[in-house]
Scaffold this motif. Structure first.
Motif, PDB file in Angstrom:
ATOM      1  N   UNK A 183       0.859  -1.187   0.000  1.00  0.00           N
ATOM      2  CA  UNK A 183       0.000   0.000   0.000  1.00  0.00           C
ATOM      3  C   UNK A 183       0.892   1.231   0.000  1.00  0.00           C
ATOM      4  N   UNK A 189       1.247   9.911   1.149  1.00  0.00           N
ATOM      5  CA  UNK A 189      -0.118  10.459   1.043  1.00  0.00           C
ATOM      6  C   UNK A 189      -0.300  11.671   1.964  1.00  0.00           C
ATOM      7  N   UNK A 190       0.334  11.624   3.138  1.00  0.00           N
ATOM      8  CA  UNK A 190       0.238  12.771   4.054  1.00  0.00           C
ATOM      9  C   UNK A 190       0.921  14.007   3.455  1.00  0.00           C
ATOM     10  N   UNK A 193      -1.270  15.704   0.933  1.00  0.00           N
ATOM     11  CA  UNK A 193      -2.272  16.554   1.580  1.00  0.00           C
ATOM     12  C   UNK A 193      -1.654  17.870   2.041  1.00  0.00           C
ATOM     13  N   UNK A 194      -0.485  17.772   2.676  1.00  0.00           N
ATOM     14  CA  UNK A 194       0.158  19.008   3.157  1.00  0.00           C
ATOM     15  C   UNK A 194       0.487  19.938   2.008  1.00  0.00           C
ATOM     16  N   UNK A 202      -6.126  12.169  -3.258  1.00  0.00           N
ATOM     17  CA  UNK A 202      -5.222  11.387  -2.415  1.00  0.00           C
ATOM     18  C   UNK A 202      -5.865  10.039  -2.088  1.00  0.00           C
ATOM     19  N   UNK A 203      -7.172  10.073  -1.767  1.00  0.00           N
ATOM     20  CA  UNK A 203      -7.875   8.811  -1.471  1.00  0.00           C
ATOM     21  C   UNK A 203      -7.947   7.919  -2.706  1.00  0.00           C
ATOM     22  N   UNK A 206      -4.496   6.326  -2.985  1.00  0.00           N
ATOM     23  CA  UNK A 206      -4.204   5.332  -1.944  1.00  0.00           C
ATOM     24  C   UNK A 206      -5.059   4.075  -2.140  1.00  0.00           C
ATOM     25  N   UNK A 207      -6.348   4.272  -2.351  1.00  0.00           N
ATOM     26  CA  UNK A 207      -7.240   3.109  -2.492  1.00  0.00           C
ATOM     27  C   UNK A 207      -7.003   2.387  -3.819  1.00  0.00           C
ATOM     28  N   UNK A 210      -3.856   0.287  -3.670  1.00  0.00           N
ATOM     29  CA  UNK A 210      -3.994  -0.957  -2.903  1.00  0.00           C
ATOM     30  C   UNK A 210      -4.827  -1.993  -3.662  1.00  0.00           C
ATOM     31  N   UNK A 282       5.112   0.224   7.400  1.00  0.00           N
ATOM     32  CA  UNK A 282       3.734   0.536   7.035  1.00  0.00           C
ATOM     33  C   UNK A 282       3.322  -0.053   5.691  1.00  0.00           C
TER      34      UNK A 282
ATOM     35  N   UNK B   3     -11.506   2.769   4.523  1.00  0.00           N
ATOM     36  CA  UNK B   3     -11.044   3.390   3.277  1.00  0.00           C
ATOM     37  C   UNK B   3     -10.244   4.680   3.514  1.00  0.00           C
ATOM     38  N   UNK B   6      -5.547   5.675   5.165  1.00  0.00           N
ATOM     39  CA  UNK B   6      -4.313   6.203   4.584  1.00  0.00           C
ATOM     40  C   UNK B   6      -4.213   7.702   4.801  1.00  0.00           C
ATOM     41  N   UNK B   7      -5.344   8.313   4.961  1.00  0.00           N
ATOM     42  CA  UNK B   7      -5.406   9.753   4.787  1.00  0.00           C
ATOM     43  C   UNK B   7      -5.883  10.385   6.083  1.00  0.00           C
ATOM     44  N   UNK B   9      -4.353  13.189   7.614  1.00  0.00           N
ATOM     45  CA  UNK B   9      -4.073  14.616   7.759  1.00  0.00           C
ATOM     46  C   UNK B   9      -3.151  14.928   8.927  1.00  0.00           C
ATOM     47  N   UNK B  10      -2.371  13.945   9.340  1.00  0.00           N
ATOM     48  CA  UNK B  10      -1.422  14.167  10.438  1.00  0.00           C
ATOM     49  C   UNK B  10      -0.326  15.133   9.995  1.00  0.00           C
ATOM     50  N   UNK B  11       0.047  16.053  10.878  1.00  0.00           N
ATOM     51  CA  UNK B  11       1.195  16.914  10.541  1.00  0.00           C
ATOM     52  C   UNK B  11       0.752  18.253  10.001  1.00  0.00           C
ATOM     53  N   UNK B  13       1.327  21.927   8.319  1.00  0.00           N
ATOM     54  CA  UNK B  13       2.247  22.543   7.369  1.00  0.00           C
ATOM     55  C   UNK B  13       3.159  23.498   8.124  1.00  0.00           C
TER      56      UNK B  13
END
Lengths: 338, 150
Positions: A183, A189-190, A193-194, A202-203, A206-207, A210, A282, B3, B6-7, B9-11, B13
């Motif tokens: 995966x 992926x994080x 987003x940042x 992003x989803x 990721x999905x 996988x 991971x 689902x 994975x996502x 949103x940790x962290x 900017x």
């Protein structure tokens, strides 16, 4: 459980590139850390950590071996690059390519490394021409299989034909375990987003990764335009599309196929992106992979190669030493060393 | 919620750590090169491996929004000075990733004391890639003070 095998552990100092680049740790500090973490073998990218490379001074060579003795470590592998495009206006000729790698062979021998990680695109005829030099210096040329290529990709198959014909123990493969990314790494992926990529995209990445439904590119160096188009279609920017292609440039290949090719495999980059506090990775299923390496009779080094650094450095302080420590704890467990 | 695991949103900017950038934190230093007044900027190669100078395609600098003439720029590395248009031929001189270089930028009128907005771009190629001269863009922007003349 004690399992009979002859797999050894090492670390690529590439794993510590963040601390090195930021001058928090020197080359000697890194070698000292490998001792502290009880990692017997050391792998190095000379372009990264040896000033003046490809020239190797006698003073440096002496210092290198002095460190190996002081910290009781073994040099294992030197990672070379072939700077095919370094001349403006033309690519290296075949003779220049041979000459460049021949110099690496001499250098690896001076550093005490028995294996050279050869960069992926080097052609079979170049390696074949270098087999006598490799034998003379006792250095095996091990071309790196790196995602999205695998043993069954066209270039690897051409190499196999040559390996089988030449039958030299000085020619073979390095396998990068990044071919078994089940995966997408969460650190990637994080980061998407940042960097402002839409959550839906992003989803989707990721999905889709996988489930194996993302558009793919078949060989290293070929852009995955199908995936880029899809990201643009979903309202992503050009930048998002490029990032998606780089970030999702991964594969989960069939680990069973490896068994057939392990006799031609002399070195392994045990790639990882994120070691969790419970000593599991991971995205790469080491619990499945390591038993297969034992079963297949692999007898080289498993060399930790941390590559999560570049995905988190925008927001977090990178702690490569802790990541490598966890990775080695996991390898010891899977190799039955405790 | 399988689902979305994975996502998370940790962290948060945070600003990019400046130590990784092309432009270093050192002050802009007044200098003279071959009779030409100008300034020195300290720079690094923000790559994970060393590169021959022939892999530097372009360097551009702006101070307070005004572009610098590349003709007059010089790259000082290891005690040698290089014109930017010479770099393409220097395939045997390597820029090691821990070494600083200084970039001389011609600038006739003195900069006022205090901070100035410096923006720089360096384009390199990844020479091991066989598919072509694949460009890497390193952009950097800093507010840098002018060092006092000594």
């Amino acid at each position: 459980m004690k399992t009979a095998h002859n797999i050894k552990r090492s670390v690529s100092l590439y794993s510590f590139q963040e601390e090195y680049f930021l001058r928090k740790m020197t080359l000697e500090d890194l070698i000292a850390v490998t001792q502290k973490l009880d990692i017997p073998g050391v792998e190095v990218i000379p372009d990264q950590m040896i000033p003046g490379y490809p020239e190797l001074s006698d003073d440096f060579v002496k210092q290198w071996h002095g460190w190996m003795e002081k910290y009781e470590r073994t040099p294992v592998c030197m990672d070379m690059f072939l700077d095919w495009n370094k001349f403006k206006g033309r690519v290296m000729t075949e003779d220049e390519r041979v000459e460049s790698i021949a110099k690496d062979i001499v250098n690896a021998n001076k550093l005490g490394c028995k294996v050279i990680r050869v960069i992926h695109d080097v052609e079979p005829q170049i390696l074949e021409r270098l087999a006598p030099a490799a034998e003379k210096y006792g250095v095996t040329l091990a071309l790196e299989i790196h995602a999205p290529s695998y043993y069954d990709s066209p270039h690897e198959q051409r190499l196999m034909e040559m390996f089988q014909r030449v039958q030299s123990p000085y020619l073979g493969f390095t396998l990068d375990l990044g071919v078994f990314v089940k995966r997408l790494p969460r650190v990637i992926t994080e980061r998407f987003l940042r960097d402002g990529m839409k959550k839906e995209i992003v989803e989707y990445l990721a999905d889709g990764y996988e489930k194996g439904t993302l558009p793919r590119s078949s060989e290293l160096g070929k852009p995955n335009t199908g995936l880029m188009d899809k990201v643009l279609e979903m309202g992503g920017s050009e930048e998002d599309a490029r990032k998606a292609m780089i970030g999702a440039h991964m594969i989960y290949a069939d680990p069973q196929l490896m068994l057939e090719y392990l006799p031609y495999t002399y070195h392994i980059h045990a790639k990882f992106y994120e070691m969790l506090p419970d000593y599991t990775e991971y995205s790469i299923p080491y619990e499945e992979i390591v038993p297969l390496l034992i079963k297949g009779g692999y007898n080289g080094y498993l060399s930790s190669e941390y590559e999560g650094n570049r995905w988190i450095q925008d927001a977090f302080e990178v702690d490569s030493v802790e990541q490598v420590r966890r990775h080695q704890v996991m390898l010891k467990r899977l190799l039955g060393e405790e | 919620m399988e689902e979305s695991r994975h996502v998370t949103g940790v962290g948060l900017r945070r600003p990019q750590p400046k130590e990784r950038e092309l432009l270093c934190a050192e002050a802009i230093r007044p200098s003279v090169h071959e009779g030409q007044l100008g300034y020195l900027l300290r720079i690094r190669l923000p790559s994970y491996r060393s590169l021959p100078l022939s892999c530097i395609e372009r360097i551009e600098v702006k101070i307070d929004g005004r572009g610098v003439d590349p003709e007059g720029m010089r790259l000082f590395l290891g005690g040698h000075s290089h014109r930017l248009d010479e770099l393409a031929s220097l395939s045997k001189i390597f820029w090691w990733i821990l070494d600083h270089a200084d970039l001389f930028v011609p600038w006739a009128e003195p900069l006022e004391q205090g901070e100035h907005e410096v923006a720089a771009v360096m384009v390199t190629v990844e020479p091991y890639m066989t598919g072509g001269r694949f460009p890497m863009y390193y952009t950097s922007r800093r507010r840098l003070p002018v060092a006092g003349e000594d």
